[in-house]
Write a protein that holds these residues in place. Sequence first.
Motif, mmCIF file in Angstrom:
data_model
loop_
_atom_site.group_PDB
_atom_site.id
_atom_site.type_symbol
_atom_site.label_atom_id
_atom_site.label_comp_id
_atom_site.label_asym_id
_atom_site.label_seq_id
_atom_site.Cartn_x
_atom_site.Cartn_y
_atom_site.Cartn_z
ATOM 1 N N LYS A 34 0.866 -1.178 0.000
ATOM 2 C CA LYS A 34 0.000 0.000 0.000
ATOM 3 C C LYS A 34 0.906 1.232 0.000
ATOM 4 C CE LYS A 34 -3.788 -2.323 2.280
ATOM 5 N NZ LYS A 34 -4.700 -2.323 3.414
ATOM 6 N N ARG A 35 1.017 1.844 -1.166
ATOM 7 C CA ARG A 35 1.995 2.920 -1.348
ATOM 8 C C ARG A 35 1.709 4.165 -0.528
ATOM 9 N NH1 ARG A 35 1.931 3.253 -7.679
ATOM 10 N NH2 ARG A 35 -0.239 2.986 -7.180
ATOM 11 N N ILE A 36 0.498 4.659 -0.564
ATOM 12 C CA ILE A 36 0.184 5.911 0.145
ATOM 13 C C ILE A 36 0.318 5.725 1.648
ATOM 14 C CG2 ILE A 36 -1.611 7.629 0.593
ATOM 15 C CD1 ILE A 36 -1.517 7.979 -2.298
ATOM 16 N N PRO A 37 -0.289 4.662 2.243
ATOM 17 C CA PRO A 37 -0.081 4.471 3.681
ATOM 18 C C PRO A 37 1.397 4.290 4.042
ATOM 19 C CG PRO A 37 -1.963 3.178 2.973
ATOM 20 C CD PRO A 37 -1.298 3.723 1.729
ATOM 21 N N ALA A 38 2.143 3.561 3.215
ATOM 22 C CA ALA A 38 3.572 3.366 3.498
ATOM 23 C C ALA A 38 4.310 4.701 3.470
ATOM 24 C CB ALA A 38 4.192 2.394 2.495
#
Length: 96
Positions: A34-38
Amino acid sequence: MAAIDPLIAGAVFIATAATDAVYVMFTSAVIARKRIPAANWSAVWYLLSSYAVISYTENAFYVAFAAIGSWAGAYASLTFLHRPPGGGSPVGAAPE
């Protein structure tokens, strides 16, 4: 050895506990791809770790509080992410 200020020691403990908790959440988001949460967790992680480093550089004894806080943060995060057997996958785990 300089006197230890309990307020600073407590702040370092809390900052490092929060830093490790955020690191665990960052790692969970990465594993789940999960790019945005990461990216969000990564930004918070660096903000918190900067405070911890600045706080204990004046007296090396504060590193002990940082280590204890780091351990507590990781332990608490993994406790939160853990699911009992048969209860499904841990939060952030890749889909089966």
